[in-house]
Design an enzyme around this catalytic site. Structure first.
Site, PDB file in Angstrom:
ATOM      1  N   HIS A 187     -10.355 -79.116  48.699  1.00  0.00           N
ATOM      2  CA  HIS A 187      -8.979 -79.368  48.258  1.00  0.00           C
ATOM      3  C   HIS A 187      -8.646 -78.532  47.023  1.00  0.00           C
ATOM      4  CE1 HIS A 187      -9.797 -83.272  50.414  1.00  0.00           C
ATOM      5  NE2 HIS A 187      -8.665 -82.918  50.955  1.00  0.00           N
ATOM      6  N   LEU A 240     -10.541 -86.195  47.043  1.00  0.00           N
ATOM      7  CA  LEU A 240     -10.469 -84.738  46.908  1.00  0.00           C
ATOM      8  C   LEU A 240     -11.838 -84.137  46.560  1.00  0.00           C
ATOM      9  CD1 LEU A 240      -7.100 -84.438  44.938  1.00  0.00           C
ATOM     10  CD2 LEU A 240      -7.467 -84.549  47.420  1.00  0.00           C
TER      11      LEU A 240
END
Ligand code: PAF
Length: 280
Positions: free
Chosen positions: A37, A33
């Protein structure tokens, strides 16, 4: 924040949420991530009361020669980012629990999956549509947030949701970029510092399309030639495709209709495949 790995645990956790009449937002991810994100998660938080992030590197969307085994897995960091961003639950199933050993049911959004990335990654969107359907069935979210950077993935999922009447609202979220314009991607971590600089030619080239359109040019062939010329100024970029498409159907257009078209490309920089796009 809860972390669950199995569908029964997920269902149990969500049962309580549903009993409290709280809406559920899903952000499907393959982990690794980054700020992009985080921005999807914040959007999900703004749109729903309880946010689930799925972290699952989906084997069925990788071709045998692609980077499934090398795809970065950074669960501890991902968990920290989710915790910090206010995620309520991480769903991270094991491949062998999520897919039956003899799984043989697939979802294919024909047409919309075929061109652009679909030409070079046969079977990729079948894997994406199928796993997203599995995630929707498991989580049963009210809303799900996807990034516009994966233009064709978004179109495939929107088509699947429309055609199969999934009761979920798809939210398309803007691409998050570095200050130099480079679109954030988990694959950027494969790029050497020199390549990270070279990659900035991509957003700069896409901006040329926007400028030409603003100056009254609507012929795709002319716009594409100018963008291609600019990309060619960086010899380390190996262009895979460059096209202007209708962003719902993914059909290539000869004349740009502002508001419904997007210029999209895929290229290799060294061993790394990058995609980007810009709405026109
Ligand atoms: O965009 C991704 O990370 C993946 O394609 C998705 C949507 C999580 C499906 O595996």
């Amino acid at each position: 924040m809860q972390v669950v790995h199995t569908i029964p645990d997920l269902r149990q956790a969500l049962h309580k949420v549903r009993q409290e009449n709280r809406s559920v937002g899903l952000v499907p991810t393959m982990g690794c991530l980054h700020e992009g994100h985080r921005s999807l998660i914040k959007k999900a938080k703004a749109e729903s009361a309880f946010v689930v992030v799925s972290i699952f590197v989906n084997p069925t969307q990788f071709a045998p020669h692609e980077d499934f085994s090398q795809y970065p897995r950074t669960f501890a960091d991902d968990q920290a980012l989710c915790e910090k961003t206010g995620v309520d639950l991480i769903f991270s199933p094991r491949v062998e629990d999520f897919y039956a050993a003899d799984a043989s049911t697939w979802i294919e959004a024909e047409g919309v999956s075929d061109g652009l990335c679909g030409t070079f990654r046969p079977g990729h969107f079948r894997g994406v549509a199928t796993v997203v359907a599995m995630l929707f069935n498991s989580v049963q979210p009210d809303v799900a947030v996807f990034g516009r950077k994966d233009l064709q993935q978004l179109a495939v999922i929107q088509r699947m949701v429309r055609d199969l009447h999934f009761p979920v609202k798809i939210i398309a979220h803007e691409t998050v970029r570095e200050p130099n314009g480079l679109a954030l991607s988990s694959r950027n971590r494969y790029l050497a510092p020199e390549e990270l600089k070279q990659a900035t030619v991509i957003p700069a080239a896409l901006q040329i399309a926007k400028k030409l359109l603003a100056a009254g040019e609507k012929q795709s062939s002319i716009i594409l030639a100018a963008v291609r010329d600019h990309l060619a100024t960086e010899p380390s970029i190996a262009l895979q495709y460059l096209a202007i498409v209708n962003r719902e159907s993914m059909a290539v257009v000869e004349t740009v209709t502002p508001g419904s078209c997007t210029i999209a490309l895929a290229c290799h920089l060294g061993k790394t495949r990058l995609i980007d796009n810009l709405d026109l």
